[in-house]
Motif scaffolding. Sequence first.
Motif, PDB file in Angstrom:
ATOM      1  N   TRP A   1       0.499  -1.274   0.195  1.00 42.86           N
ATOM      2  CA  TRP A   1      -0.190   0.219  -0.101  1.00 42.86           C
ATOM      3  C   TRP A   1       1.346   1.187  -0.343  1.00 42.86           C
ATOM      4  CZ3 TRP A   1      -3.599   1.814   4.482  1.00 42.86           C
ATOM      5  CH2 TRP A   1      -3.936   2.905   4.395  1.00 42.86           C
TER       6      TRP A   1
ATOM      7  N   TYR B   1      -8.572   8.505  10.003  1.00 38.10           N
ATOM      8  CA  TYR B   1      -8.000   7.183   9.615  1.00 38.10           C
ATOM      9  C   TYR B   1      -8.112   7.655   8.516  1.00 38.10           C
ATOM     10  CZ  TYR B   1     -12.176   4.440  10.597  1.00 38.10           C
ATOM     11  OH  TYR B   1     -14.100   4.562  10.122  1.00 38.10           O
TER      12      TYR B   1
ATOM     13  N   TYR C   1      -8.165   3.623   4.702  1.00 34.17           N
ATOM     14  CA  TYR C   1      -8.509   2.267   4.296  1.00 34.17           C
ATOM     15  C   TYR C   1      -7.814   2.650   3.316  1.00 34.17           C
ATOM     16  CZ  TYR C   1     -11.912   0.436   6.962  1.00 34.17           C
ATOM     17  OH  TYR C   1     -13.069   0.347   8.474  1.00 34.17           O
ATOM     18  N   SER C   2      -7.551   1.382   3.026  1.00 30.26           N
ATOM     19  CA  SER C   2      -6.838   1.502   1.862  1.00 30.26           C
ATOM     20  C   SER C   2      -7.529   0.288   0.552  1.00 30.26           C
ATOM     21  CB  SER C   2      -4.855  -0.407   2.278  1.00 30.26           C
ATOM     22  OG  SER C   2      -6.193  -1.050   2.685  1.00 30.26           O
TER      23      SER C   2
ATOM     24  N   ARG D   1      -8.803  -2.684  -0.453  1.00 31.30           N
ATOM     25  CA  ARG D   1      -9.471  -3.803  -0.211  1.00 31.30           C
ATOM     26  C   ARG D   1      -8.366  -5.119  -1.018  1.00 31.30           C
ATOM     27  NH1 ARG D   1     -15.902  -3.913   0.706  1.00 31.30           N
ATOM     28  NH2 ARG D   1     -16.143  -2.445   1.965  1.00 31.30           N
TER      29      ARG D   1
ATOM     30  N   ALA E   1      -8.707  -5.006   4.533  1.00 33.26           N
ATOM     31  CA  ALA E   1      -8.434  -3.839   4.165  1.00 33.26           C
ATOM     32  C   ALA E   1      -7.018  -3.629   5.071  1.00 33.26           C
ATOM     33  CB  ALA E   1      -9.257  -2.683   4.356  1.00 33.26           C
TER      34      ALA E   1
ATOM     35  N   MET F   1      -6.474  -0.328   8.194  1.00 34.31           N
ATOM     36  CA  MET F   1      -6.179   1.381   8.077  1.00 34.31           C
ATOM     37  C   MET F   1      -5.234   1.901   8.386  1.00 34.31           C
ATOM     38  SD  MET F   1      -9.773   0.266  10.185  1.00 34.31           S
ATOM     39  CE  MET F   1     -10.163   1.912  11.409  1.00 34.31           C
TER      40      MET F   1
ATOM     41  N   ARG G   1      -7.867  -4.753   8.968  1.00 33.91           N
ATOM     42  CA  ARG G   1      -9.082  -5.035   8.931  1.00 33.91           C
ATOM     43  C   ARG G   1     -10.132  -6.825   8.294  1.00 33.91           C
ATOM     44  NH1 ARG G   1     -14.357  -0.695  10.867  1.00 33.91           N
ATOM     45  NH2 ARG G   1     -15.162  -2.341  11.219  1.00 33.91           N
TER      46      ARG G   1
ATOM     47  N   VAL H   1     -10.274  -6.021  13.969  1.00 38.06           N
ATOM     48  CA  VAL H   1      -9.624  -4.874  13.231  1.00 38.06           C
ATOM     49  C   VAL H   1      -8.526  -5.756  14.501  1.00 38.06           C
ATOM     50  CG1 VAL H   1     -10.690  -3.177  12.044  1.00 38.06           C
ATOM     51  CG2 VAL H   1      -9.918  -3.503  15.097  1.00 38.06           C
TER      52      VAL H   1
END
Length: 192
Positions: free
Chosen positions: A16, A31, A33-34, A36, A50, A52, A69, A104
């Motif tokens: 990522w 935060y 998210y990357s 998925r 994903a 965080m 997560r 998570v």
Amino acid sequence: MTTTGTMTQVPSTFKWKINHFLSRPERYKEYIYSPRFSMTDVHQRTSLCALMCYPKGEKDNGFMSLYIRNMGLEPLIITLKFSVETPMIVEKMCTLNPLEVDKVFGWQRFVDLKDLRKDPEILQNGHLTIVVETLKPACEFTTRSAQELAMTSLAANMENALTNPRFSDVKIKCDDGVEFNCHRNVKIFEFH
């Protein structure tokens, strides 16, 4: 600001890339998210996951926080290694037994933001790349005790600390003239 993610197989690795990491607009406790990505566990269950990232920290604004997560439909039993891509400054391993759906796992203090600011090599062109790699099947680890897993992780972290001169704060000179970098916190484990 954009982020991108790529996934490779065998071993499965997700990278990522967070562009312009230190100038991101997120504030403390916010935060991102990357994208998925799918992870397959030892039982061949696949689930979407994903990352965080709290670029300015979740509970301590001096550290970046990082979590994985499970956003899919299956719990996963999986062993993962999290790191920052070249040059490596942090590496953390974990066995998730299981990573439940919509739960998570991660670290409030994944990397010290001071280290990112003081060493321009870490943020390649201002971008931070986080790597998640699937290690040995989790079943190989489930017979080991939590203490054994902790010791393995500690040994890997100590080896990284000893071989990475970036965090050296003491230089030791031996009687035979050989010099090597060391860390004050490691020197307390002197052997007699």
